[in-house]
Design a protein around this motif. Structure first.
Motif, PDB file in Angstrom:
ATOM      1  N   SER A 103      23.590  18.985  -4.648  1.00 34.32           N
ATOM      2  CA  SER A 103      23.902  17.700  -3.796  1.00 34.32           C
ATOM      3  C   SER A 103      22.677  16.836  -3.868  1.00 34.32           C
ATOM      4  O   SER A 103      22.819  15.490  -4.155  1.00 34.32           O
ATOM      5  CB  SER A 103      24.514  17.678  -2.522  1.00 34.32           C
ATOM      6  OG  SER A 103      25.483  18.699  -2.470  1.00 34.32           O
ATOM      7  N   VAL A 104      21.593  17.202  -3.710  1.00 33.64           N
ATOM      8  CA  VAL A 104      20.188  16.461  -3.504  1.00 33.64           C
ATOM      9  C   VAL A 104      20.066  16.061  -4.920  1.00 33.64           C
ATOM     10  O   VAL A 104      19.518  14.796  -5.143  1.00 33.64           O
ATOM     11  CB  VAL A 104      19.209  17.387  -3.065  1.00 33.64           C
ATOM     12  CG1 VAL A 104      17.714  16.466  -3.220  1.00 33.64           C
ATOM     13  CG2 VAL A 104      19.435  17.845  -1.605  1.00 33.64           C
ATOM     14  N   ILE A 105      20.078  16.767  -5.842  1.00 34.39           N
ATOM     15  CA  ILE A 105      19.858  16.080  -7.284  1.00 34.39           C
ATOM     16  C   ILE A 105      20.733  15.176  -7.812  1.00 34.39           C
ATOM     17  O   ILE A 105      20.373  14.148  -8.486  1.00 34.39           O
ATOM     18  CB  ILE A 105      19.561  17.456  -8.299  1.00 34.39           C
ATOM     19  CG1 ILE A 105      18.419  18.407  -7.782  1.00 34.39           C
ATOM     20  CG2 ILE A 105      19.466  17.085  -9.745  1.00 34.39           C
ATOM     21  CD1 ILE A 105      18.298  19.510  -8.713  1.00 34.39           C
ATOM     22  N   PHE A 106      21.923  15.535  -7.495  1.00 39.60           N
ATOM     23  CA  PHE A 106      23.012  14.281  -7.993  1.00 39.60           C
ATOM     24  C   PHE A 106      22.936  13.292  -7.038  1.00 39.60           C
ATOM     25  O   PHE A 106      23.456  11.972  -7.551  1.00 39.60           O
ATOM     26  CB  PHE A 106      24.496  15.003  -7.964  1.00 39.60           C
ATOM     27  CG  PHE A 106      25.452  14.139  -8.488  1.00 39.60           C
ATOM     28  CD1 PHE A 106      25.599  14.042  -9.988  1.00 39.60           C
ATOM     29  CD2 PHE A 106      26.178  13.368  -7.678  1.00 39.60           C
ATOM     30  CE1 PHE A 106      26.414  13.215 -10.506  1.00 39.60           C
ATOM     31  CE2 PHE A 106      27.287  12.522  -8.381  1.00 39.60           C
ATOM     32  CZ  PHE A 106      27.450  12.567  -9.896  1.00 39.60           C
ATOM     33  N   PHE A 107      22.419  13.123  -5.827  1.00 39.81           N
ATOM     34  CA  PHE A 107      22.456  11.825  -4.900  1.00 39.81           C
ATOM     35  C   PHE A 107      22.155  10.782  -5.580  1.00 39.81           C
ATOM     36  O   PHE A 107      22.516   9.558  -5.430  1.00 39.81           O
ATOM     37  CB  PHE A 107      21.762  12.292  -3.727  1.00 39.81           C
ATOM     38  CG  PHE A 107      21.745  11.177  -2.648  1.00 39.81           C
ATOM     39  CD1 PHE A 107      22.992  10.383  -2.010  1.00 39.81           C
ATOM     40  CD2 PHE A 107      20.411  10.462  -2.556  1.00 39.81           C
ATOM     41  CE1 PHE A 107      22.912   9.654  -1.271  1.00 39.81           C
ATOM     42  CE2 PHE A 107      20.663   9.201  -1.560  1.00 39.81           C
ATOM     43  CZ  PHE A 107      21.672   8.911  -1.117  1.00 39.81           C
ATOM     44  N   PRO A 108      20.852  10.684  -6.310  1.00 46.95           N
ATOM     45  CA  PRO A 108      20.173   9.432  -6.987  1.00 46.95           C
ATOM     46  C   PRO A 108      21.213   8.666  -7.783  1.00 46.95           C
ATOM     47  O   PRO A 108      21.282   7.616  -8.021  1.00 46.95           O
ATOM     48  CB  PRO A 108      18.850   9.896  -7.594  1.00 46.95           C
ATOM     49  CG  PRO A 108      18.447  11.168  -6.810  1.00 46.95           C
ATOM     50  CD  PRO A 108      20.011  11.787  -6.478  1.00 46.95           C
ATOM     51  N   THR A 109      22.122   9.541  -8.479  1.00 46.46           N
ATOM     52  CA  THR A 109      22.937   8.947  -9.365  1.00 46.46           C
ATOM     53  C   THR A 109      23.919   7.822  -8.509  1.00 46.46           C
ATOM     54  O   THR A 109      24.566   7.023  -9.178  1.00 46.46           O
ATOM     55  CB  THR A 109      23.723   9.893 -10.281  1.00 46.46           C
ATOM     56  OG1 THR A 109      22.969  10.971 -10.578  1.00 46.46           O
ATOM     57  CG2 THR A 109      24.613   9.251 -11.160  1.00 46.46           C
ATOM     58  N   LEU A 110      24.287   8.057  -7.293  1.00 46.01           N
ATOM     59  CA  LEU A 110      25.067   7.379  -6.717  1.00 46.01           C
ATOM     60  C   LEU A 110      24.595   6.194  -5.835  1.00 46.01           C
ATOM     61  O   LEU A 110      25.113   5.171  -5.858  1.00 46.01           O
ATOM     62  CB  LEU A 110      25.742   8.102  -5.386  1.00 46.01           C
ATOM     63  CG  LEU A 110      26.046   9.504  -5.770  1.00 46.01           C
ATOM     64  CD1 LEU A 110      26.743  10.150  -4.458  1.00 46.01           C
ATOM     65  CD2 LEU A 110      27.540   9.181  -6.860  1.00 46.01           C
ATOM     66  N   ILE A 111      23.299   5.943  -6.183  1.00 47.40           N
ATOM     67  CA  ILE A 111      22.445   4.839  -5.620  1.00 47.40           C
ATOM     68  C   ILE A 111      22.541   3.765  -6.615  1.00 47.40           C
ATOM     69  O   ILE A 111      22.358   3.805  -7.776  1.00 47.40           O
ATOM     70  CB  ILE A 111      21.072   5.299  -5.093  1.00 47.40           C
ATOM     71  CG1 ILE A 111      20.947   6.358  -4.203  1.00 47.40           C
ATOM     72  CG2 ILE A 111      20.283   4.075  -4.478  1.00 47.40           C
ATOM     73  CD1 ILE A 111      19.788   6.895  -4.000  1.00 47.40           C
ATOM     74  N   SER A 112      22.658   2.456  -6.117  1.00 51.90           N
ATOM     75  CA  SER A 112      22.636   1.248  -6.888  1.00 51.90           C
ATOM     76  C   SER A 112      21.413   1.242  -7.775  1.00 51.90           C
ATOM     77  O   SER A 112      20.313   1.395  -7.166  1.00 51.90           O
ATOM     78  CB  SER A 112      22.732   0.051  -6.024  1.00 51.90           C
ATOM     79  OG  SER A 112      22.225  -1.164  -6.823  1.00 51.90           O
ATOM     80  N   THR A 113      21.300   0.932  -9.192  1.00 56.29           N
ATOM     81  CA  THR A 113      20.301   0.833  -9.874  1.00 56.29           C
ATOM     82  C   THR A 113      19.246  -0.231  -9.488  1.00 56.29           C
ATOM     83  O   THR A 113      18.003   0.013  -9.636  1.00 56.29           O
ATOM     84  CB  THR A 113      21.013   0.599 -11.425  1.00 56.29           C
ATOM     85  OG1 THR A 113      21.583   1.740 -11.836  1.00 56.29           O
ATOM     86  CG2 THR A 113      19.578   0.577 -12.223  1.00 56.29           C
ATOM     87  N   ILE A 114      19.802  -1.458  -8.989  1.00 54.56           N
ATOM     88  CA  ILE A 114      18.663  -2.407  -8.624  1.00 54.56           C
ATOM     89  C   ILE A 114      18.163  -1.998  -7.238  1.00 54.56           C
ATOM     90  O   ILE A 114      17.070  -2.332  -7.106  1.00 54.56           O
ATOM     91  CB  ILE A 114      19.703  -3.709  -8.230  1.00 54.56           C
ATOM     92  CG1 ILE A 114      20.395  -4.176  -9.491  1.00 54.56           C
ATOM     93  CG2 ILE A 114      18.835  -4.750  -7.610  1.00 54.56           C
ATOM     94  CD1 ILE A 114      19.489  -4.559 -10.624  1.00 54.56           C
TER      95      ILE A 114
END
Length: 288
Positions: A103-114
């Motif tokens: 979950s921790v490793i996949f979490f950044p994928t969910l954040i807006s790129t901007i």
């Protein structure tokens, strides 16, 4: 009549998706190709032939943009493959916290790129950023990550890797879990260790996952724009300009036909580079 209806009945369920695909992709693509040969505004257009393409290739920063785009795509793709594979192996092991770490490793994928770009721009500030502050605590003088021409593009690429490696990891996890356990049992009988397990079983048998990660990461790198624009807007100078950011600057300047021609060129570049790579990787997968 009823027989024909029964034969085509299942295809009617594809009609909504086909309409959406046509309206959202095929029609805009065809319009882009048409308007790339015009000088247009929101209310008028004039056909000018290949002039937009000639002008685009005369853009001063285009050579740097091509170079940066290829470097960015290769670097981000390579790191995502290597790190994704290592994390995939780690998170399919018997770690007790593996579900939490996934979950921790996949979490950044969910954040807006901007949002990611703005946050890392602050953290990479040469004097007030937390990264250089942390390096200062151990006696290292950190560089100007986004202001130094030697580090700017690679700094953005590393942020891209941090944000996107979660997808690569998930793909590798699925690929590794799909490997039959009989291979591991045979290796154990032969006395193989962890390195043999990794190199002789996981690496070759997760080839389909590797191919998927390479294709997705490489195409994503060629098309990258939002993270570059959020962190440097192509600067300093043209150091971090990629093809997409050059196209956006042309839109900003009101050169809509020129920018549309740039989009068509980018589409062709992605196709020309990605399709042979896809065929090559699939051929190797079949040969394996």
């Amino acid at each position: 009549m009823n027989r024909i209806f029964r034969q085509t009945y299942s295809y009617w369920f594809l009609l909504p998706a086909a309409i959406i695909y046509t309206v959202m992709f095929l029609l805009p693509t065809a319009m882009s190709f048409f308007f790339s040969f015009t000088r247009w505004t929101l209310t008028d257009w004039e056909f000018i032939g290949l002039d937009n393409f000639i002008m685009f290739f005369q853009e001063q920063s285009l050579r740097i943009g091509f170079q940066n785009t290829l470097i960015y795509a290769v670097v981000t793709c390579g790191f995502k493959v290597v790190i994704g594979l290592v994390l995939g192996v780690l998170l399919t092991s018997k770690l007790r916290t593996r579900n939490y770490l996934r979950s921790v490793i996949f979490f950044p994928t969910l954040i807006s790129t901007i949002a990611v770009g703005i946050a890392f721009s602050v953290m990479m500030h040469p004097t007030e950023g937390i990264i250089n502050a942390a390096l200062g605590w151990i006696g290292i003088s950190g560089p100007d990550w986004l202001g130094d021409t030697r580090f700017a593009l690679l700094s953005i690429a590393m942020v891209d890797v941090w944000k996107g490696v979660g997808v690569a990891t998930v793909i590798y996890i699925a690929g590794i879990l799909a490997i039959p356990t009989e291979y591991y049992e045979a290796l154990q009988i032969d006395g193989g260790g962890l390195w043999h397990r990794f190199w002789n079983i996981i690496v070759p048998l997760s080839r389909p996952a590797t191919n998927s990660v390479i294709i997705l990461s490489f195409i994503g790198g060629l098309r990258s724009f939002d993270l570059v624009w959020a962190m440097t807007q192509g600067g300093p100078g043209f150091t971090t300009d990629v093809i997409a950011s050059i196209i956006y600057k042309q839109y900003q300047g009101g050169f809509y036909g020129l920018a549309t021609a740039g989009n068509v060129i980018l589409f062709i570049i992605v196709t020309v580079l990605a399709f042979p790579l896809y065929r090559y990787l699939n051929k190797r997968e079949v040969d394996l």
